[in-house]
Design a protein around this motif. Structure first.
Motif, PDB file in Angstrom:
ATOM      1  N   GLU A   5      15.528 -25.672  40.251  1.00 42.31           N
ATOM      2  CA  GLU A   5      14.196 -26.071  40.718  1.00 42.31           C
ATOM      3  C   GLU A   5      13.184 -24.968  40.471  1.00 42.31           C
ATOM      4  OE1 GLU A   5      17.298 -27.044  42.880  1.00 42.31           O
ATOM      5  OE2 GLU A   5      16.085 -26.241  44.502  1.00 42.31           O
ATOM      6  N   THR A   6      13.644 -23.722  40.675  1.00 44.72           N
ATOM      7  CA  THR A   6      12.727 -22.600  40.495  1.00 44.72           C
ATOM      8  C   THR A   6      12.265 -22.550  39.042  1.00 44.72           C
ATOM      9  OG1 THR A   6      13.992 -21.443  42.167  1.00 44.72           O
ATOM     10  CG2 THR A   6      12.474 -20.133  40.860  1.00 44.72           C
ATOM     11  N   LEU A   7      13.203 -22.734  38.128  1.00 41.31           N
ATOM     12  CA  LEU A   7      12.855 -22.699  36.709  1.00 41.31           C
ATOM     13  C   LEU A   7      11.954 -23.874  36.343  1.00 41.31           C
ATOM     14  CD1 LEU A   7      16.267 -21.670  35.164  1.00 41.31           C
ATOM     15  CD2 LEU A   7      14.255 -20.265  35.615  1.00 41.31           C
TER      16      LEU A   7
ATOM     17  N   ARG B 287      18.367 -22.038  55.366  1.00 41.98           N
ATOM     18  CA  ARG B 287      17.459 -23.142  55.062  1.00 41.98           C
ATOM     19  C   ARG B 287      17.715 -24.195  56.105  1.00 41.98           C
ATOM     20  NH1 ARG B 287      15.532 -24.615  50.159  1.00 41.98           N
ATOM     21  NH2 ARG B 287      15.555 -23.015  48.570  1.00 41.98           N
TER      22      ARG B 287
ATOM     23  N   ILE C  36      14.758 -12.369  39.849  1.00 43.08           N
ATOM     24  CA  ILE C  36      15.694 -13.067  40.740  1.00 43.08           C
ATOM     25  C   ILE C  36      17.131 -12.677  40.405  1.00 43.08           C
ATOM     26  CG2 ILE C  36      16.558 -15.350  41.421  1.00 43.08           C
ATOM     27  CD1 ILE C  36      13.735 -16.399  41.166  1.00 43.08           C
TER      28      ILE C  36
ATOM     29  N   VAL D  10      10.132 -14.383  36.404  1.00 43.89           N
ATOM     30  CA  VAL D  10      10.889 -15.226  37.330  1.00 43.89           C
ATOM     31  C   VAL D  10      12.390 -14.969  37.226  1.00 43.89           C
ATOM     32  CG1 VAL D  10      11.376 -17.574  38.080  1.00 43.89           C
ATOM     33  CG2 VAL D  10       9.094 -16.996  37.246  1.00 43.89           C
TER      34      VAL D  10
ATOM     35  N   TRP E 131      12.975  -9.279  49.193  1.00 45.96           N
ATOM     36  CA  TRP E 131      12.960 -10.736  49.416  1.00 45.96           C
ATOM     37  C   TRP E 131      14.331 -11.296  49.728  1.00 45.96           C
ATOM     38  CZ3 TRP E 131      16.120 -12.710  45.652  1.00 45.96           C
ATOM     39  CH2 TRP E 131      16.268 -11.945  44.489  1.00 45.96           C
TER      40      TRP E 131
ATOM     41  N   ALA F  31      11.229 -27.554  47.079  1.00 49.09           N
ATOM     42  CA  ALA F  31      10.052 -26.707  46.878  1.00 49.09           C
ATOM     43  C   ALA F  31      10.115 -25.855  45.620  1.00 49.09           C
ATOM     44  CB  ALA F  31       9.765 -25.835  48.106  1.00 49.09           C
ATOM     45  N   GLY F  32      11.311 -25.354  45.248  1.00 49.12           N
ATOM     46  CA  GLY F  32      11.404 -24.521  44.042  1.00 49.12           C
ATOM     47  C   GLY F  32      10.533 -23.283  44.123  1.00 49.12           C
ATOM     48  N   LEU F  33      10.462 -22.702  45.314  1.00 48.78           N
ATOM     49  CA  LEU F  33       9.625 -21.512  45.477  1.00 48.78           C
ATOM     50  C   LEU F  33      10.236 -20.317  44.756  1.00 48.78           C
ATOM     51  CD1 LEU F  33       8.630 -21.729  49.238  1.00 48.78           C
ATOM     52  CD2 LEU F  33       7.451 -22.619  47.234  1.00 48.78           C
ATOM     53  N   PHE F  34       9.391 -19.351  44.439  1.00 53.79           N
ATOM     54  CA  PHE F  34       9.887 -18.112  43.846  1.00 53.79           C
ATOM     55  C   PHE F  34      10.383 -17.229  44.990  1.00 53.79           C
ATOM     56  CE2 PHE F  34       6.543 -18.888  40.392  1.00 53.79           C
ATOM     57  CZ  PHE F  34       7.426 -19.706  39.708  1.00 53.79           C
ATOM     58  N   GLN F  35      11.713 -17.122  45.093  1.00 54.24           N
ATOM     59  CA  GLN F  35      12.278 -16.437  46.251  1.00 54.24           C
ATOM     60  C   GLN F  35      11.941 -14.948  46.275  1.00 54.24           C
ATOM     61  OE1 GLN F  35      16.669 -15.990  45.753  1.00 54.24           O
ATOM     62  NE2 GLN F  35      16.425 -17.490  44.146  1.00 54.24           N
TER      63      GLN F  35
ATOM     64  N   ALA G 119      10.010 -25.493  38.324  1.00 56.39           N
ATOM     65  CA  ALA G 119       8.694 -25.271  38.926  1.00 56.39           C
ATOM     66  C   ALA G 119       7.885 -24.298  38.070  1.00 56.39           C
ATOM     67  CB  ALA G 119       8.845 -24.739  40.352  1.00 56.39           C
TER      68      ALA G 119
END
Lengths: 239, 361
Positions: free
Chosen positions: A110-112, A221, A133, A129, A209, B70-74, A114
């Motif tokens: 999802e992050t990618l 979560r 990470i 990104v 983070w 959400a696919g947030l940037f962690q 997004a």
């Protein structure tokens, strides 16, 4: 004239000098290995079928005894530090390539998606990104590579005293001074632990983070429906 | 083939929902709009212009995108997550962050969360950040891919209400993908039901979808209780509320006696402020010392006029007396209504909806 820290003159270095030499011979190969493994790992992520053969090659290279490497290399690079550092660089790949591939793959889909959807180009996406990470898992690999490299440097003794602290082992036998062997072993162990601690510190500084603390390795979560893909990497890093 | 010859005109400044079973190509359709999936043939026109006429990243930056989980940037703070697209567009750091703060407020996030990281937020909060991030550069188009499906039902309802509120303020053109027909019916101005292969089964406003599904597939997809769900589009304003069967807790014997045959088998007892307490048979009530513990529960009352016939019917079904209690905005009893009366109102509403529909929202 047989103190723990009295280094025989044939080594041409003080104890501190040997430590400096040892760290240089151990850490430069890891750095070189990282610089090679980053593009190699990225290539393996992009071209999936490449990963298996690349892994196979690094494993085979790792299986070659360092002495065999030296015999081949000595014709080209002589009895120098470089002859020691080249095999160490190759050896570090067996840890670093899979670490980087796993790290980059562990970035959630999802992050990618997004990032792509927001208009990141491929290079920017990789640098801003994926790589940040992947840092925890990459550092986990670096820790293993660094510690093993520190212990492996001592084989350099075989090619004319290029083994830094390892040379003490050789001197311990020829001068019949066992304390030199103790010195070599203990100093290398302490160096390995210190280097490891520094890498942990770097990881903590680079990843504010990340959930911290032993009991919170999984990301809290509320949704809780999705296994966090980065988890194996995080566990690795926390080890 | 994931999506085959789909032709759809998405109205401006409204929410269009793509809904269908998994594998029907709804996400693929959404991703074709911002060219994360390139169609092998056909064109996508945005305001009449072919989407392939501008560089792909410029196109994507002009469309907000919200994704499941959400696919947030962690690795970035909440505020920097939201400021992502403005930064990509070359805004200064200060301007981007100021904009991000503004959006946090808009989506109902506490400003204190700005410096936190995603892992420190709940799933619902993360999804709000996702929406804020999509809105950051004020794009005219918002693409939402199952944005609320990973949060629990209570949080999901909150997020849906919030989205409708934000949409009322901003008037974006939203394309929303979901597999949840209830969500589609609640959120959509228009709903496109897709079947496998991305073929359009029906494209209609939700009320029409529920009243006249195009075929057996749509009907099946809508589920067994579409009749009940359709009631949420009929206002309860038309119900004839009886006020006679209501007595206050401090009523006199005469008042109770006068209301005993007011047309209902039970009397609703309210407190001195008029808020409902519970039902009782008239004969069991004694003036002056009404025992609250003896009263039958009145279930969840509905807000007269504001809530739908579905809410009213639900109240009546849940009430042990079979009568629903209507309250005003402050929670004071506004009247009572029987299941029978609600049933008549439903029949009336159905007849009306064949003609000019009297529809909520």
């Amino acid at each position: 004239m047989s103190g723990f820290f009295d280094i025989p003159s044939d080594l041409q270095h003080s104890w501190w000098g040997l430590i400096g030499l040892h760290l240089r011979e151990a850490l430069l190969p890891v750095l070189a290995g990282l610089l090679l493994a980053l593009p190699l790992g990225q290539l393996c992520v992009r071209v999936r079928w490449l990963y298996a053969p690349v892994l196979w090659v690094t494993t085979v290279l790792y299986a070659i005894p360092s002495l065999a490497f030296f015999v081949v290399l000595i014709d080209y690079t002589g009895q120098t530090e470089l002859t020691v550092m080249i095999p160490l660089t190759v050896y570090s790949l067996v840890v670093l390539v899979p670490a980087i591939v796993d790290a980059v793959r562990s970035v959630p889909q999802e992050t990618l998606a997004a990032a792509t959807a927001m208009g990141f180009g491929p290079v920017r996406r990789y640098l801003q990104v994926q790589l940040p990470i992947a840092v925890p898992a990459i550092i986990a690999g670096l820790r293993v590579a660094t510690v093993s490299s520190i212990s492996l440097v001592s084989v350099g003794t075989l090619i004319g005293n290029q083994g830094a602290l390892g040379n003490l082992l050789h001197d311990a036998t020829i001068y019949n001074r066992p304390e030199l062997a103790w010195n070599a072993v203990i100093t290398m162990a302490v160096l390995a632990m210190l280097a490891d601690a520094v890498l942990v510190l770097v990881r903590v500084l680079l990843t504010p983070w990340m959930p911290s603390g032993a009991g919170r390795r999984t990301t809290p979560r509320t949704a809780g429906t999705r296994p966090v893909p980065a988890e194996p990497a995080l566990k690795d890093a926390a080890r | 083939m994931a999506v085959d010859r789909l032709s759809l005109e998405i109205p401006d400044r409204s929410i269009t929902v793509l809904v269908g079973p998994s594998g029907c190509g709804k996400t693929t359709t959404l991703r074709m709009i911002n060219r994360m999936v390139e169609p092998t043939e056909g064109t996508i026109l945005i305001d009449g212009v072919d989407s392939r006429q501008q560089p792909v990243n410029i196109l994507r930056r002009s469309m907000g995108y919200v994704i499941q989980n959400a696919g947030l940037f962690q690795h970035r703070t909440i505020i920097d997550n939201i400021a992502t697209v403005p930064r990509l567009l070359g805004w200064s750091k200060d301007k981007s962050r100021a904009r991000a703060r503004e959006l946090m407020e808009r989506v109902g996030l506490d400003a204190a969360l700005a410096k936190r990281y995603p892992y420190q937020l709940s799933g619902g909060q993360q999804q709000r950040v996702g929406v804020a991030r999509a809105l950051a550069a004020d794009p005219p188009v918002l693409l939402m891919d199952e944005p609320f499906s990973a949060v629990d039902p209570v949080v999901r309802k909150g997020l849906q209400d919030e989205l409708l509120r934000i949409q009322e303020e901003l008037g974006k053109t939203i394309v929303f993908v979901t597999h949840d027909i209830d969500e589609a019916v609640k959120i959509g101005t228009m709903v496109a039901v897709l079947r496998t292969g991305g073929r359009l089964a029906q494209f209609a406003p939700p009320a029409e979808l529920l009243s006249s599904p195009a075929d057996a597939f749509v009907e099946d997809f809508l589920g067994a209780d579409r009749g009940i769900r359709r009631l949420s589009f009929f206002s309860s304003a038309g119900l004839d509320l009886l006020t006679a069967p209501i007595v206050a807790v401090d009523a006199t014997a005469e008042q109770i006696a006068a209301r005993a045959d007011a047309g209902a088998p039970y009397l609703l007892v309210t407190d001195v402020d008029g808020k409902p307490l519970g039902w009782s048979e008239p004969g069991r009530l004694t003036a002056g010392r009404i025992d609250r513990g003896q009263l039958l529960s009145h279930g969840r009352p509905f807000v007269a006029g504001q809530e739908s016939l579905r809410a009213a019917l639900d109240c009546a079904v849940l009430s042990p007396t079979g009568w629903a209690v209507a309250v005003d905005g402050e929670g004071r009893a506004a009247g009572v209504v029987s299941q029978q009366a609600i049933g008549e109102a439903i029949r009336g509403a159905h007849e009306d909806s064949v003609g000019p529909a009297k529809v909520l929202r």
